[in-house]
Design a protein around this motif. Structure first.
Motif, PDB file in Angstrom:
ATOM      1  N   ILE A  44      10.740  -5.802  -3.452  1.00  0.00           N
ATOM      2  CA  ILE A  44      10.879  -6.990  -2.616  1.00  0.00           C
ATOM      3  C   ILE A  44       9.728  -7.053  -1.616  1.00  0.00           C
ATOM      4  O   ILE A  44       9.532  -6.137  -0.816  1.00  0.00           O
ATOM      5  N   VAL A  45       8.981  -8.136  -1.676  1.00  0.00           N
ATOM      6  CA  VAL A  45       7.857  -8.369  -0.771  1.00  0.00           C
ATOM      7  C   VAL A  45       8.221  -9.526   0.144  1.00  0.00           C
ATOM      8  O   VAL A  45       8.571 -10.616  -0.329  1.00  0.00           O
ATOM      9  N   THR A  46       8.184  -9.294   1.455  1.00  0.00           N
ATOM     10  CA  THR A  46       8.500 -10.333   2.431  1.00  0.00           C
ATOM     11  C   THR A  46       7.275 -10.627   3.287  1.00  0.00           C
ATOM     12  O   THR A  46       6.291  -9.885   3.282  1.00  0.00           O
ATOM     13  N   SER A  47       7.362 -11.703   4.035  1.00  0.00           N
ATOM     14  CA  SER A  47       6.215 -12.131   4.846  1.00  0.00           C
ATOM     15  C   SER A  47       6.033 -11.297   6.106  1.00  0.00           C
ATOM     16  O   SER A  47       4.932 -11.202   6.633  1.00  0.00           O
ATOM     17  N   ALA A  48       7.112 -10.680   6.589  1.00  0.00           N
ATOM     18  CA  ALA A  48       7.061 -10.050   7.906  1.00  0.00           C
ATOM     19  C   ALA A  48       6.552  -8.617   7.888  1.00  0.00           C
ATOM     20  O   ALA A  48       5.915  -8.170   8.832  1.00  0.00           O
ATOM     21  N   LYS A  49       6.846  -7.878   6.814  1.00  0.00           N
ATOM     22  CA  LYS A  49       6.541  -6.451   6.797  1.00  0.00           C
ATOM     23  C   LYS A  49       5.699  -6.071   5.592  1.00  0.00           C
ATOM     24  O   LYS A  49       5.946  -6.537   4.474  1.00  0.00           O
ATOM     25  N   GLU A  50       4.712  -5.225   5.832  1.00  0.00           N
ATOM     26  CA  GLU A  50       3.981  -4.644   4.721  1.00  0.00           C
ATOM     27  C   GLU A  50       4.929  -3.798   3.879  1.00  0.00           C
ATOM     28  O   GLU A  50       5.883  -3.210   4.393  1.00  0.00           O
ATOM     29  N   VAL A  51       4.649  -3.715   2.596  1.00  0.00           N
ATOM     30  CA  VAL A  51       5.444  -2.877   1.705  1.00  0.00           C
ATOM     31  C   VAL A  51       4.715  -1.538   1.543  1.00  0.00           C
ATOM     32  O   VAL A  51       3.579  -1.502   1.061  1.00  0.00           O
ATOM     33  N   ILE A  52       5.379  -0.465   1.974  1.00  0.00           N
ATOM     34  CA  ILE A  52       4.827   0.873   1.813  1.00  0.00           C
ATOM     35  C   ILE A  52       5.481   1.471   0.585  1.00  0.00           C
ATOM     36  O   ILE A  52       6.666   1.807   0.593  1.00  0.00           O
ATOM     37  N   LEU A  53       4.723   1.604  -0.492  1.00  0.00           N
ATOM     38  CA  LEU A  53       5.256   2.017  -1.783  1.00  0.00           C
ATOM     39  C   LEU A  53       4.594   3.330  -2.194  1.00  0.00           C
ATOM     40  O   LEU A  53       3.491   3.352  -2.749  1.00  0.00           O
ATOM     41  N   ASN A  54       5.273   4.444  -1.884  1.00  0.00           N
ATOM     42  CA  ASN A  54       4.781   5.758  -2.279  1.00  0.00           C
ATOM     43  C   ASN A  54       5.323   6.094  -3.664  1.00  0.00           C
ATOM     44  O   ASN A  54       6.525   5.970  -3.911  1.00  0.00           O
ATOM     45  N   ILE A  55       4.463   6.532  -4.567  1.00  0.00           N
ATOM     46  CA  ILE A  55       4.811   6.643  -5.986  1.00  0.00           C
ATOM     47  C   ILE A  55       4.568   8.071  -6.463  1.00  0.00           C
ATOM     48  O   ILE A  55       3.525   8.680  -6.156  1.00  0.00           O
ATOM     49  N   GLU A  56       5.522   8.607  -7.225  1.00  0.00           N
ATOM     50  CA  GLU A  56       5.409   9.944  -7.793  1.00  0.00           C
ATOM     51  C   GLU A  56       5.352   9.824  -9.308  1.00  0.00           C
ATOM     52  O   GLU A  56       6.203   9.182  -9.929  1.00  0.00           O
TER      53      GLU A  56
ATOM     54  N   LYS B 119      17.067  10.610   2.745  1.00  0.00           N
ATOM     55  CA  LYS B 119      15.683  10.868   3.157  1.00  0.00           C
ATOM     56  C   LYS B 119      15.224   9.726   4.059  1.00  0.00           C
ATOM     57  O   LYS B 119      15.390   8.549   3.724  1.00  0.00           O
ATOM     58  N   LEU B 120      14.653  10.070   5.201  1.00  0.00           N
ATOM     59  CA  LEU B 120      14.113   9.070   6.111  1.00  0.00           C
ATOM     60  C   LEU B 120      12.699   8.691   5.668  1.00  0.00           C
ATOM     61  O   LEU B 120      11.939   9.524   5.183  1.00  0.00           O
ATOM     62  N   ARG B 121      12.350   7.453   5.870  1.00  0.00           N
ATOM     63  CA  ARG B 121      11.008   7.011   5.506  1.00  0.00           C
ATOM     64  C   ARG B 121      10.077   7.122   6.708  1.00  0.00           C
ATOM     65  O   ARG B 121      10.518   7.192   7.864  1.00  0.00           O
ATOM     66  N   ASN B 122       8.793   7.120   6.431  1.00  0.00           N
ATOM     67  CA  ASN B 122       7.801   7.087   7.497  1.00  0.00           C
ATOM     68  C   ASN B 122       7.640   5.664   8.019  1.00  0.00           C
ATOM     69  O   ASN B 122       7.856   4.686   7.287  1.00  0.00           O
ATOM     70  N   GLY B 123       7.237   5.539   9.254  1.00  0.00           N
ATOM     71  CA  GLY B 123       6.906   4.235   9.795  1.00  0.00           C
ATOM     72  C   GLY B 123       5.551   3.761   9.289  1.00  0.00           C
ATOM     73  O   GLY B 123       4.761   4.535   8.736  1.00  0.00           O
ATOM     74  N   ASN B 124       5.279   2.478   9.462  1.00  0.00           N
ATOM     75  CA  ASN B 124       3.984   1.909   9.089  1.00  0.00           C
ATOM     76  C   ASN B 124       2.905   2.521   9.988  1.00  0.00           C
ATOM     77  O   ASN B 124       2.994   2.432  11.209  1.00  0.00           O
ATOM     78  N   ASN B 125       1.875   3.129   9.388  1.00  0.00           N
ATOM     79  CA  ASN B 125       0.859   3.808  10.196  1.00  0.00           C
ATOM     80  C   ASN B 125      -0.375   2.953  10.465  1.00  0.00           C
ATOM     81  O   ASN B 125      -1.377   3.454  10.987  1.00  0.00           O
ATOM     82  N   GLN B 126      -0.298   1.652  10.125  1.00  0.00           N
ATOM     83  CA  GLN B 126      -1.439   0.774  10.359  1.00  0.00           C
ATOM     84  C   GLN B 126      -1.095  -0.475  11.160  1.00  0.00           C
ATOM     85  O   GLN B 126      -1.985  -1.105  11.738  1.00  0.00           O
ATOM     86  N   ARG B 127       0.195  -0.832  11.214  1.00  0.00           N
ATOM     87  CA  ARG B 127       0.577  -2.083  11.871  1.00  0.00           C
ATOM     88  C   ARG B 127       1.922  -1.941  12.545  1.00  0.00           C
ATOM     89  O   ARG B 127       2.843  -1.344  11.978  1.00  0.00           O
ATOM     90  N   HIS B 128       2.056  -2.473  13.751  1.00  0.00           N
ATOM     91  CA  HIS B 128       3.337  -2.468  14.466  1.00  0.00           C
ATOM     92  C   HIS B 128       4.227  -3.575  13.893  1.00  0.00           C
ATOM     93  O   HIS B 128       3.796  -4.725  13.753  1.00  0.00           O
ATOM     94  N   GLU B 129       5.467  -3.220  13.582  1.00  0.00           N
ATOM     95  CA  GLU B 129       6.418  -4.175  13.028  1.00  0.00           C
ATOM     96  C   GLU B 129       7.759  -4.005  13.718  1.00  0.00           C
ATOM     97  O   GLU B 129       8.131  -2.893  14.111  1.00  0.00           O
TER      98      GLU B 129
ATOM     99  N   ARG C 275       0.840  -1.195   0.000  1.00  0.00           N
ATOM    100  CA  ARG C 275       0.000   0.000   0.000  1.00  0.00           C
ATOM    101  C   ARG C 275       0.876   1.246   0.000  1.00  0.00           C
ATOM    102  O   ARG C 275       2.094   1.167   0.160  1.00  0.00           O
ATOM    103  N   GLY C 276       0.245   2.393  -0.202  1.00  0.00           N
ATOM    104  CA  GLY C 276       1.001   3.631  -0.235  1.00  0.00           C
ATOM    105  C   GLY C 276       0.169   4.769  -0.768  1.00  0.00           C
ATOM    106  O   GLY C 276      -1.065   4.777  -0.638  1.00  0.00           O
ATOM    107  N   LYS C 277       0.837   5.709  -1.428  1.00  0.00           N
ATOM    108  CA  LYS C 277       0.186   6.926  -1.895  1.00  0.00           C
ATOM    109  C   LYS C 277       0.765   7.290  -3.259  1.00  0.00           C
ATOM    110  O   LYS C 277       1.974   7.135  -3.489  1.00  0.00           O
ATOM    111  N   VAL C 278      -0.081   7.798  -4.148  1.00  0.00           N
ATOM    112  CA  VAL C 278       0.348   8.241  -5.467  1.00  0.00           C
ATOM    113  C   VAL C 278       0.163   9.762  -5.538  1.00  0.00           C
ATOM    114  O   VAL C 278      -0.940  10.269  -5.294  1.00  0.00           O
ATOM    115  N   VAL C 279       1.264  10.477  -5.891  1.00  0.00           N
ATOM    116  CA  VAL C 279       1.224  11.943  -5.907  1.00  0.00           C
ATOM    117  C   VAL C 279       1.921  12.480  -7.156  1.00  0.00           C
ATOM    118  O   VAL C 279       2.642  11.755  -7.842  1.00  0.00           O
ATOM    119  N   ASP C 280       1.705  13.763  -7.427  1.00  0.00           N
ATOM    120  CA  ASP C 280       2.430  14.466  -8.475  1.00  0.00           C
ATOM    121  C   ASP C 280       3.893  14.605  -8.066  1.00  0.00           C
ATOM    122  O   ASP C 280       4.195  14.935  -6.912  1.00  0.00           O
TER     123      ASP C 280
END
Length: 809
Positions: free
Chosen positions: A91-103, A239-249, A26-31
């Motif tokens: 890369i998609v793993t079993s332990a962590k959601e993939v946060i994919l923000n796209i521009e 650039k630092l990334r944001n933490g997962n805002n829906q699940r503790h990992e 999941r993530g966000k799509v922006v200009d």
């Protein structure tokens, strides 16, 4: 015991669940320019069998794809009026959601003409950069043999980039001093991000930057855009990334470089706020006790941490509190040694106690005002503090076999210094889209320095020890200074095939009252079609000197020049010219070449005599510099050509081959043109990784790497001056005319990764210098090592096995 641990680990991970393991992406799509959310954009998972699984973004630009199989996946993102983008090797793993923000980038094409544009490894994110720029990804840090999880050592694999020596992670770009490279974090220039940092350097033995806290960042090797200042060689824009805002990992890792814990998750799920925290503590002392050679007899202790707390605001705005810092301490004790030692990180005639602390924290507010305007402001504070104390060995009993009696040693205090640099920064920028392909960005970065330097050295008693009780005060300064950088830059898309960037940058430094009011920058990129493009970039750049150099006082010059005689040193400057060509030779194979010329001027050289000295040769190593009177009259030039052949990760393997041929010359106050210390003339890297699926959810990766490079430069030792200074002093005649034998190193990285439901494991071994090649670093002052001479070769690191075990859940 080691065998039992390995068996236990394999037993843990081999018992895998039956059935396919999936994850959420999941993530966000922006200009890409204004960061404004794109509502209704399509995000699709592309599979090997041709089927498509997709979703669309909501009113805030968010999307979510569930049931994505683990492994390397490909996604396609599209939106009307924008270029479609394909993202490979996610890369998609079993332990962590993939946060994919796209521009996404706006296009001038009609809907029927839109074609898919694949985003490949290394494509820079900054749309204002047209040449000498590459994206740095977290995956690359994990994949490259010999990188040790260090971003600086990772980029040393890129064309035109190399390290100064194996014991440090200094970045040498196109023959320039490592001091000419700046590190930025969240758009703010940060202090040296290394443990055991030395004043006037930008590297060290261990980085405080943890790759798990980063999102993909940009690395520039020349002709960079107008928004970057106070550098004449290159920029590492982190650039630092944001933490997962829906699940503790959570994650944990244990290895040679440290034991660490990592956590991320929501603070408030409903509001979308999140946290990200990482902490590491050193474990090198444990491996020293096991007899592992890490290049030093000391037991360095260090710890570091990174955090980011993100709080979404109304109308798409975001407030982020972030920080990064490290503490380090070591004792290099020679007096207790029973036999002569050659210490890679210190001198062999004294006991040394060294402590360095570094940290930066900031508050960033970003706001997409509307679909055409984006504003970002950061308020930050940073500090770097270094303390050192040396005790000189004045006598010890030598036994008949040449060893020492450590119980009968006399020492005396020799050196004490404390350097502290605190900086307060306000940075602000505004993007404004004024039509298709027309974007203007302007902003500033203002720094207020609080500088404190204190240093005393005990005076020898006519060259005899014990020394007198007289101390020379070499630094005694408590000052404030201001640095202002400002810029404006404009991007114009003449068409989807031709892009031009133009900008102006300015710099003012209050301490020396130095100003560079207008520094033009210009770049072009022309798409030739069929995956080929021509690129050009040029610009004028300036940089202040290492702040501690402005305040040094040598009693020899005080009567003639006064105290702090270098306080009025001006800015060093450089002009860059770069021409590049890129070509896709196949779906997954890219060729890239760049040729460049750089002219350096206003470089500080000696004022009171004609000599070979120039500041272009400083900026690496474990020693400070003690300058006489300097003047901005030196020059230099670098030119070369670079080649990169890169196969992107596909069908379970990738490779990259880089070659650089270059010259780096300078002219001191004696007007003689010489090689710089960093002029190795050539570099060659070849590395790759092949992954083998050994079970349904288990993968073994094998990644070799070889490096060839020109040997380090040296000259003729001035024996008399070296004896007096207790360190190597070179004669001006033939300085840097000679090279040690060429550098060669082979590394090998082996990983085993397994995914179980909600937990993933990775065991990795990084075998550095697997053949134990003895690469000469330099000639060192080493009394007591060789009975016939106080000089000895110092060598790069020998064979070093590095490992870690990591788990995510």
């Amino acid at each position: 015991m080691k065998r039992s641990i390995l068996i236990a680990f394999l037993a843990l991970v081999v018992g895998q669940a039956i059935g396919q393991i999936t994850q959420t992406v999941r993530g966000k799509v922006v200009d890409i320019e204004t960061k404004y959310p794109l509502i209704g954009a399509t995000v699709a998972l592309l599979t090997d069998d041709g089927s498509v699984k997709g979703t669309v973004t909501d009113a805030q630009g968010h999307y979510q794809l569930t049931g994505v199989p683990i492994g390397r996946q490909t996604f396609k993102v599209s939106f009307v009026g924008y270029k479609e983008k394909v993202l490979n090797n996610i890369i998609v793993t079993s332990a962590k959601e993939v946060i994919l923000n796209i521009e996404l980038e706006e296009t001038a094409m009609n809907l029927d003409e839109v074609t898919v544009t694949a985003t490949r490894d290394g494509e820079v994110q900054n749309e204002m950069a047209t040449v000498s720029a590459r994206e740095f990804s977290v995956d690359e840090t994990m994949r490259y043999a010999g990188s040790r999880g260090d971003p600086a050592r990772t980029v040393a694999n890129f064309a035109g980039v190399q390290g100064a020596d194996d014991s440090r992670n200094d970045i040498v770009i196109r023959g320039n001093s490592p001091q000419s490279v700046i590190w930025q974090l969240e758009g703010v220039i940060m202090p040296n991000p290394s443990h055991f940092a030395i004043p006037g350097t930008n590297g060290g033995p261990v980085s405080i930057v943890n790759f798990k806290t980063l999102r993909n960042s940009d690395f520039y090797t020349g002709a960079f855009p107008a928004e970057f200042g106070n550098s004449t060689a290159g920029v590492f824009d982190l650039k630092l990334r944001n933490g997962n805002n829906q699940r503790h990992e959570f994650s944990g890792m244990f290895g040679l470089m440290g034991t660490e814990a990592f956590a991320e998750g929501p603070i408030n799920k409903a509001k979308g706020s999140s946290y990200l925290i990482n902490y590491r503590y050193s474990t090198i002392s444990l491996f020293l006790k096991l007899g592992v050679d890490v290049g030093t007899t000391s037991a360095p202790r260090y710890q570091d941490a990174t955090f980011r707390f993100t709080f979404p605001q109304k109308n798409g705005a975001e407030l982020a509190l972030w920080g990064m810092g490290g503490l380090s301490y070591t004792e290099i004790l020679i007096s207790p040694q029973a036999s002569p030692v050659q210490e890679l990180y210190g001198d062999s005639d004294r006991d040394q106690y060294f402590r360095s602390n570094v940290g930066i924290t900031g508050l960033t507010y970003s706001y997409p005002i509307n679909k055409n305007t984006f504003w970002k402001t950061t308020l930050a504070a940073s500090n770097q503090r270094i303390n050192a104390h040396h005790d000189r060995i004045i006598s010890r009993d030598t036994l008949p076999d040449g060893n020492f009696n450590p119980k009968n040693v006399k020492i005396t205090p020799l050196l004490q210094y404390t350097f502290s640099e605190t900086k307060y920064t306000l940075s602000s920028s505004l993007y404004k889209k004024i039509g298709y392909g027309k974007v203007i960005k302007f902003g500033f970065m203002s720094d207020l320095y609080s500088l404190h330097y204190h240093d005393s050295l005990r005076v020898e008693n006519d060259g005899l020890w014990p020394a007198s009780n007289t101390w020379n005060v070499r630094w005694n300064a408590d000052r404030y200074a201001a640095l202002l950088n400002y810029y404006v830059q404009y991007k114009h898309n003449f068409s989807d095939n031709l892009v031009a960037n133009a900008g102006l940058h300015g710099t003012y430094f209050s301490l020396s009252n130095s100003i560079s009011p207008v520094e033009p920058r210009l770049g072009f990129k022309y798409d030739l079609g069929k995956g080929r493009s021509l690129n050009f970039g040029t610009g004028l750049y300036s940089q202040i000197q290492a702040p501690y150099l402005y305040f040094y006082t040598d009693p020899q010059y005080v009567a003639k020049y006064g105290n702090e005689y270098n306080k009025k040193m001006g800015l060093s400057k450089s002009a860059h010219f770069v021409l590049g060509y890129n070509a896709m030779l196949g779906k997954n194979l890219r060729f890239k070449t760049e040729t460049y010329y750089q002219y350096l001027f206003n470089i500080p050289v000696e004022l009171d005599k004609a000599s070979a000295f120039s500041l272009v040769n400083t900026g690496s190593g474990f020693s400070r510099f003690f300058p006489g009177p300097l003047t901005n009259a030196g020059t230099g030039f670098n030119y070369g050509i670079e080649f990169t052949l890169e196969r992107f990760f596909n069908h379970n393997f990738f490779y990259m081959i880089t070659t650089s041929l270059y010259q780096a010359k300078y002219r001191g106050s004696d007007e003689v043109v010489r090689n710089t210390t960093f002029n190795g003339n050539y570099m060659f890297n070849a590395l790759g990784t092949k992954e083998f699926k050994v079970s349904k959810n288990g993968v073994i990766g094998i990644g070799p790497k070889i490096t060839f490079a020109g040997g380090h430069r040296y000259g003729i030792v001035d024996s008399t001056a070296s004896e007096k200074a207790k360190e190597i002093v070179w004669k001006d005649q033939h300085l840097n005319d000679y090279k040690f034998k060429n550098y060669f190193r082979a590394d090998l990285r082996i990983t085993y990764t397994v995914n179980r439901p909600k937990v993933s494991h990775q065991l990795a071994f990084d075998f550095i210098n697997i053949f134990g090649t003895k690469n000469i670093l330099n000639i060192a002052w080493a009394p007591g090592i060789n009975p016939n001479t106080p000089f000895a070769y110092s060598y790069q690191l020998g064979f070093l096995p590095v490992f870690y075990y990591k788990f995510d859940f």
